[in-house]
Design a protein around this motif. Structure first.
Motif, PDB file in Angstrom:
ATOM      1  N   THR A 107       1.076  -1.191  -0.071  1.00 48.55           N
ATOM      2  CA  THR A 107       0.009   0.700   0.413  1.00 48.55           C
ATOM      3  C   THR A 107       1.307   1.120  -0.057  1.00 48.55           C
ATOM      4  O   THR A 107       0.567   2.183  -0.595  1.00 48.55           O
ATOM      5  CB  THR A 107      -0.916   0.423   1.688  1.00 48.55           C
ATOM      6  OG1 THR A 107      -1.954  -0.975   1.448  1.00 48.55           O
ATOM      7  CG2 THR A 107      -1.916   1.455   1.183  1.00 48.55           C
ATOM      8  N   ARG A 108       1.922   1.041   0.756  1.00 51.32           N
ATOM      9  CA  ARG A 108       3.073   2.021   0.743  1.00 51.32           C
ATOM     10  C   ARG A 108       3.777   2.714  -0.707  1.00 51.32           C
ATOM     11  O   ARG A 108       3.437   3.416  -1.122  1.00 51.32           O
ATOM     12  CB  ARG A 108       3.785   2.204   2.509  1.00 51.32           C
ATOM     13  CG  ARG A 108       3.780   2.261   3.833  1.00 51.32           C
ATOM     14  CD  ARG A 108       4.515   2.308   3.899  1.00 51.32           C
ATOM     15  NE  ARG A 108       4.261   2.184   5.560  1.00 51.32           N
ATOM     16  CZ  ARG A 108       4.846   0.581   6.112  1.00 51.32           C
ATOM     17  NH1 ARG A 108       5.131  -0.181   5.448  1.00 51.32           N
ATOM     18  NH2 ARG A 108       4.218   0.907   7.179  1.00 51.32           N
ATOM     19  N   GLN A 109       4.014   1.535  -1.191  1.00 52.38           N
ATOM     20  CA  GLN A 109       4.427   1.895  -2.426  1.00 52.38           C
ATOM     21  C   GLN A 109       4.057   2.328  -3.508  1.00 52.38           C
ATOM     22  O   GLN A 109       3.716   2.977  -4.187  1.00 52.38           O
ATOM     23  CB  GLN A 109       5.408   0.267  -3.088  1.00 52.38           C
ATOM     24  CG  GLN A 109       5.987   0.402  -4.002  1.00 52.38           C
ATOM     25  CD  GLN A 109       6.937  -1.074  -4.226  1.00 52.38           C
ATOM     26  OE1 GLN A 109       7.617  -1.008  -3.544  1.00 52.38           O
ATOM     27  NE2 GLN A 109       6.860  -1.239  -5.629  1.00 52.38           N
ATOM     28  N   ALA A 110       2.134   1.754  -3.522  1.00 57.87           N
ATOM     29  CA  ALA A 110       0.953   2.416  -4.592  1.00 57.87           C
ATOM     30  C   ALA A 110       0.829   4.155  -3.592  1.00 57.87           C
ATOM     31  O   ALA A 110       1.100   5.067  -5.508  1.00 57.87           O
ATOM     32  CB  ALA A 110      -0.016   1.698  -4.310  1.00 57.87           C
ATOM     33  N   GLU A 111       1.257   4.553  -2.602  1.00 58.23           N
ATOM     34  CA  GLU A 111       1.606   5.887  -2.905  1.00 58.23           C
ATOM     35  C   GLU A 111       1.810   6.530  -3.425  1.00 58.23           C
ATOM     36  O   GLU A 111       1.880   7.783  -3.639  1.00 58.23           O
ATOM     37  CB  GLU A 111       0.573   5.591  -0.675  1.00 58.23           C
ATOM     38  CG  GLU A 111      -0.648   5.290  -0.608  1.00 58.23           C
ATOM     39  CD  GLU A 111      -0.640   5.725   1.348  1.00 58.23           C
ATOM     40  OE1 GLU A 111       0.928   6.644   1.416  1.00 58.23           O
ATOM     41  OE2 GLU A 111      -0.793   4.983   1.371  1.00 58.23           O
ATOM     42  N   ILE A 112       2.952   5.767  -2.846  1.00 59.30           N
ATOM     43  CA  ILE A 112       4.478   6.903  -3.717  1.00 59.30           C
ATOM     44  C   ILE A 112       4.472   7.041  -4.794  1.00 59.30           C
ATOM     45  O   ILE A 112       5.047   7.670  -5.526  1.00 59.30           O
ATOM     46  CB  ILE A 112       5.939   6.571  -2.864  1.00 59.30           C
ATOM     47  CG1 ILE A 112       6.217   5.284  -3.221  1.00 59.30           C
ATOM     48  CG2 ILE A 112       5.277   7.072  -0.995  1.00 59.30           C
ATOM     49  CD1 ILE A 112       7.759   4.484  -2.785  1.00 59.30           C
ATOM     50  N   ARG A 113       3.996   5.830  -5.493  1.00 61.22           N
ATOM     51  CA  ARG A 113       4.004   5.808  -7.056  1.00 61.22           C
ATOM     52  C   ARG A 113       3.067   6.675  -7.679  1.00 61.22           C
ATOM     53  O   ARG A 113       2.783   7.633  -8.430  1.00 61.22           O
ATOM     54  CB  ARG A 113       3.801   4.328  -7.044  1.00 61.22           C
ATOM     55  CG  ARG A 113       3.721   4.078  -9.579  1.00 61.22           C
ATOM     56  CD  ARG A 113       3.214   2.976  -9.441  1.00 61.22           C
ATOM     57  NE  ARG A 113       3.711   1.788  -9.595  1.00 61.22           N
ATOM     58  CZ  ARG A 113       3.962   0.663  -8.516  1.00 61.22           C
ATOM     59  NH1 ARG A 113       3.058   0.921  -7.569  1.00 61.22           N
ATOM     60  NH2 ARG A 113       5.296   0.182  -8.948  1.00 61.22           N
TER      61      ARG A 113
END
Length: 441
Positions: A107-113
């Motif tokens: 989820t965090r990686q999707a947010e920064i992407r």
């Protein structure tokens, strides 16, 4: 903005900078301080200076176009948002705890992407050791000692920070330096297909070495490899331990054969170890393209020469018959107990060894010259003859050296300056020569 700010920033912000030795934000500042432009340590809790730079409260208080994010994973999405609002074009995210670390990390990686796409930010990482470009004094990493790495002509692009760091220090220890190291990590939006074209344009980079676990953008990877004119070598790992790979960089499950097909179809090479990756990259960076696969092997010691000849023969290299003119010249130079076919063995170093190399190298049947010689203090290496050959012939010359480090090092360095790659073991010289052979098949 974007990928160009990763390769050519005008100013750098270190977010989470620290004056406390041993903290990641301090190690990142120790490297970043070598940059020729403005460097901003960002930390609202910071007081005074770190390495002579005054702390600032926010990235918004800077004109940075590259941000080094030295904060924990949970804080990273907000930091990337701050970077976007401040006009930062590229960010390096060191922290782990993203797609490789379960649902919360994904989820965090999707947010920064999503934020990076909104603000057109090129994100290197997360879960990366960063990147360095020594000839631009860019050392965007927390790895101690990276600020002392010298420039070279090989670039390394690694999914694993550990592999990138290992390769960088090996090149440095062996006296070659590096044109750049780029740790891709989890590849949130900066992948092989983004970095390879930039390196292909870089006049400092003469060869590109890749460490690959896997990429979802494999079609784009194939396209940029096909378009590149710079030689590319790849080391594919993670071919069996899929769970381990998933917990490392969240790379997809892809076969070795798929990458081998892409590389070899476009004149690239596959390596089986970090040392092979670097040796292949170095020989391709230094050497002119051979006219064919024919090897002329000259040795001053038969045992290592036999090992190298076996290795190359097993990999399809050819050892052509030397011309009658060459044979006559060798008969005049060599003692009766030597082996004067191809391979040519002189038995031991001799004053005429350089003339022997020159004679074989000028043979019209020889495309690649491979030499093995043990250093002897009374003779050194045949630098004068090699200098003449490198100026007059457009053929690769690969030199395998042996001997005590201090006495032979000046001659070895001079050979490298002449464009003659050197290797310190028979198998390394033979492998590098096999890469040149494969490059013309």
């Amino acid at each position: 903005m974007g990928i160009s700010d990763l390769f050519d920033p005008q100013s750098i912000a270190v977010i989470g900078a620290s004056a406390t030795p041993g903290k990641l934000g301090n190690d990142a500042m120790a490297n970043a301080k070598e940059f020729d432009g403005p460097v901003y340590p960002v930390n609202p809790s910071g007081d005074g200076t770190v390495y002579g730079y005054e702390f600032v409260d926010s990235v918004a208080d800077t004109d940075a176009d590259l941000a080094l994010c030295c904060v924990p994973a949970p804080a990273t999405p907000d930091v990337i948002e701050d970077c976007g609002r401040a006009g930062v074009g590229a960010a390096v995210v060191f922290a782990g705890g993203f797609a490789e670390a379960g649902e919360a990390g994904q989820t965090r990686q999707a947010e920064i992407r999503q934020t990076a796409e909104e603000y057109d930010i090129a994100v290197l990482g997360p879960n990366t050791a960063g990147h360095i470009i020594p000839h631009k004094n860019i050392f965007s990493s927390f790895v101690p000692g990276f600020d002392e790495i010298e420039q070279g002509d090989v670039a390394v692009v690694a999914q694993s920070g550990g592999i990138g760091v290992t390769a960088t220090f090996q090149l440095e220890r062996e006296g070659y330096g590096i044109s750049g190291m780029y740790g891709l990590g989890n590849r949130v939006n900066t992948d092989f297909a983004d970095v390879i074209p930039k390196l292909d344009e870089d006049p400092q980079t003469k060869a590109i070495g890749l460490h690959i676990e896997g990429t979802t953008e494999i079609d784009e990877f194939a396209e940029v490899v096909s378009d590149a004119t710079t030689p590319i070598v790849a080391l594919k790992s993670g071919n069996r331990m899929r769970d381990f790979v998933q917990a490392h960089t969240a790379a997809p499950n892809q076969t070795y054969e798929r990458y081998e097909e892409i590389l070899t179809a476009n004149g690239g090479a596959m390596a089986g170890s970090v040392t092979e990756l670097l040796d292949a990259s170095r020989v391709l960076a230094k050497s002119p393209t051979p006219a064919g696969p024919n090897v002329g092997l000259v040795t001053a010691q038969a045992g290592p020469g036999i090992m190298m000849a076996d290795y190359l023969a097993e990999r399809g290299a050819t050892f052509p018959e030397l011309t009658a003119e060459t044979q006559d010249q060798l008969d005049d130079l060599l003692l009766g107990f030597t082996y004067d076919e191809n391979p040519v063995d002189t038995g031991r170093p001799m004053p005429e060894f350089g003339e022997v190399i020159d004679t074989v190298a000028r043979d019209d049947n020889v495309d690649i010259v491979l030499v093995y010689e043990i250093f002897e203090h009374s003779l050194g290496y045949p630098i004068d003859e090699l200098e003449t050959l490198s100026a007059e012939l457009d053929k690769p010359i690969v030199f395998t050296v042996a001997g005590p480090y201090d006495p032979l090092e000046p001659d070895r360095q001079r050979m490298e300056e002449l464009g003659i790659p050197t290797f310190d073991a028979p198998e390394r010289g033979a492998y590098a020569t096999s890469v040149l052979v494969d490059s013309v098949r």
